[in-house]
Write a protein that holds these residues in place. Structure first.
Motif, PDB file in Angstrom:
ATOM      1  N   LYS A  80      75.129  32.071  66.613  1.00 58.23           N
ATOM      2  CA  LYS A  80      74.485  33.597  67.487  1.00 58.23           C
ATOM      3  C   LYS A  80      74.720  34.991  66.862  1.00 58.23           C
ATOM      4  N   THR A  81      75.997  35.440  67.013  1.00 60.19           N
ATOM      5  CA  THR A  81      76.316  36.039  66.100  1.00 60.19           C
ATOM      6  C   THR A  81      75.631  36.536  65.058  1.00 60.19           C
ATOM      7  N   SER A  83      73.166  35.393  63.011  1.00 59.13           N
ATOM      8  CA  SER A  83      71.841  35.166  63.641  1.00 59.13           C
ATOM      9  C   SER A  83      70.870  37.050  64.187  1.00 59.13           C
ATOM     10  N   MET A  84      72.062  37.622  64.599  1.00 57.55           N
ATOM     11  CA  MET A  84      72.216  38.686  64.809  1.00 57.55           C
ATOM     12  C   MET A  84      72.641  40.103  64.429  1.00 57.55           C
ATOM     13  N   TYR A  86      76.259  40.024  62.792  1.00 56.60           N
ATOM     14  CA  TYR A  86      76.889  40.374  63.003  1.00 56.60           C
ATOM     15  C   TYR A  86      78.912  39.537  61.867  1.00 56.60           C
ATOM     16  N   SER A 301      74.825  31.511  73.877  1.00 61.76           N
ATOM     17  CA  SER A 301      74.166  32.173  73.258  1.00 61.76           C
ATOM     18  C   SER A 301      73.998  33.283  73.541  1.00 61.76           C
ATOM     19  N   GLU A 305      73.664  37.492  73.105  1.00 66.22           N
ATOM     20  CA  GLU A 305      72.754  38.483  74.011  1.00 66.22           C
ATOM     21  C   GLU A 305      73.040  39.608  74.414  1.00 66.22           C
ATOM     22  N   VAL A 308      74.939  41.902  72.762  1.00 62.31           N
ATOM     23  CA  VAL A 308      75.113  42.923  71.603  1.00 62.31           C
ATOM     24  C   VAL A 308      74.026  43.940  72.276  1.00 62.31           C
ATOM     25  N   SER A 309      73.471  43.957  73.720  1.00 61.74           N
ATOM     26  CA  SER A 309      72.603  44.347  73.855  1.00 61.74           C
ATOM     27  C   SER A 309      72.977  45.618  74.108  1.00 61.74           C
ATOM     28  N   GLU A 312      74.381  47.869  71.268  1.00 61.73           N
ATOM     29  CA  GLU A 312      73.303  48.349  70.361  1.00 61.73           C
ATOM     30  C   GLU A 312      72.462  49.345  71.187  1.00 61.73           C
TER      31      GLU A 312
END
Length: 344
Positions: A80-81, A83-84, A86, A301, A305, A308-309, A312
């Protein structure tokens, strides 16, 4: 690119090897180190070399050696990291009870000024001071799997994981049903200081309340087969008439089963927690009654999420629920097909 680790699969699946747990040939470690694997320390993903990385998200946990749950959790956080956008940084304490090592490693992550941290605390109290340091440094943290001690919600964004008390309580109710509302059981706990392990055992006791099932013995297995085997042997010697056993984690099942075999104790109803591939195999073979499933892929996951939300600025930290329950269910002989689809 998957996390490389030479000890993903337990040495102890064939239980005759349990007593050799700590005797890992030095040559094996040497080969692993040559391949770039770290056993105690940091392993950075290849994404670190890419110029397009938004920052670094670190995962701190105890170990991925002989622990299917932690390995699956690490894989999920990594996937997940990256894929986003990072860079992924894995930090392992190297042992199931190396609490001070984990604290020191998180301090190092703060010094490195990582962008965010996903933390699986080995001791819910010991990590409190370092979480305060992360907050003061402006580094957001998401807790996974094992909670922080109560009263410190302001130190992290959210906790993502199994409701361990509920998982234990459901296991207790299943034990009562399996034993026909009577009998004596043993309990193999996790490591002292583990909030997750304590919650599972407290829940199990709650599930037994009002029944004719009593706990005859209770000892910490330290999340390892060698210790679990030893304490199970001790409890069996002190309690000749035992019908059931609750294990706080699948990771200790091989040691427990070895102790039962050595004592020639058959027909003991065993319920565990995790829902790992190992446990499902043992379930299919009729060696355990059931395991309360966890879902590490979902936990990892969701943790990234939410982290990161906040990083960002898409969500305010105080807008995210403090507890996100990833769910649980009993895997038993009645739902083996479903278990095989979801096991890790």
């Amino acid at each position: 690119m998957p996390i490389v680790h030479f000890f993903t699969h337990t040495f102890l699946f064939k239980r005759c090897a349990v007593r050799g747990l700590s005797k890992v040939p030095a040559a094996v470690f040497a080969l692993a180190l040559i391949a770039g694997t770290t056993f105690t320390g940091v392993k950075q993903s290849t994404a670190a070399e890419s110029s397009g990385s938004k920052g670094t998200i670190a995962l701190s946990l105890k170990t991925i050696t002989n622990d299917d749950f932690q390995k699956a959790l690490a894989d999920a956080v990594k996937a997940k990291t990256e894929s986003m956008g990072y860079t992924f940084l894995l930090v392992t304490a190297g042992e199931q009870t190396a609490v001070s090592t984990q604290v020191n490693q998180v301090e190092d992550l703060i010094a490195k000024k990582v962008t965010g941290i996903v933390l699986n605390p080995m001791d819910g109290n010991a990590v409190v001071p370092v979480l305060g340091k992360a907050r003061d440094a402006g580094i957001p943290v998401v807790i996974v799997d094992s909670p922080v001690a109560k009263g410190h919600d302001d130190l992290y964004i959210t906790f993502v994981g199994t409701d361990n008390f509920n998982a234990g309580m459901q296991a207790g109710k299943q034990m009562v049903q399996a034993l026909g509302n009577k009998g004596k059981v043993l309990v193999v706990r996790g490591a002292n200081g583990s909030v997750a392990g304590d919650n599972r055992v407290d829940g199990f006791k709650k599930g037994l309340e009002g029944s004719g099932v009593m706990i005859a013995g209770e000892q910490p297995g330290n999340w390892t087969n060698s210790v679990a085997m030893q304490v199970t042997e001790n409890m069996l010697q002190a309690n000749k008439d035992v019908q059931g056993l609750f294990s706080a984690s699948d990771v200790m099942l091989d040691g427990i089963l070895e102790a039962l075999s050595d004592a020639n104790r058959k027909g003991v109803v065993i319920i565990s927690v995790d829902g790992s591939h190992k446990a499902v195999d043992l379930l299919a073979a009729g060696e355990i009654y059931g395991t309360m499933a966890q879902f590490p892929q979902k936990i990892g996951s969701l943790a990234v999420e939410k982290l990161v939300s906040v990083i960002e600025n898409k969500s305010a930290a105080n807008s995210i629920p403090k507890v996100i329950d990833s769910g649980t269910m009993l895997y038993s002989k009645d739902n083996l097909d479903e278990a095989k689809k979801q096991m890790f």
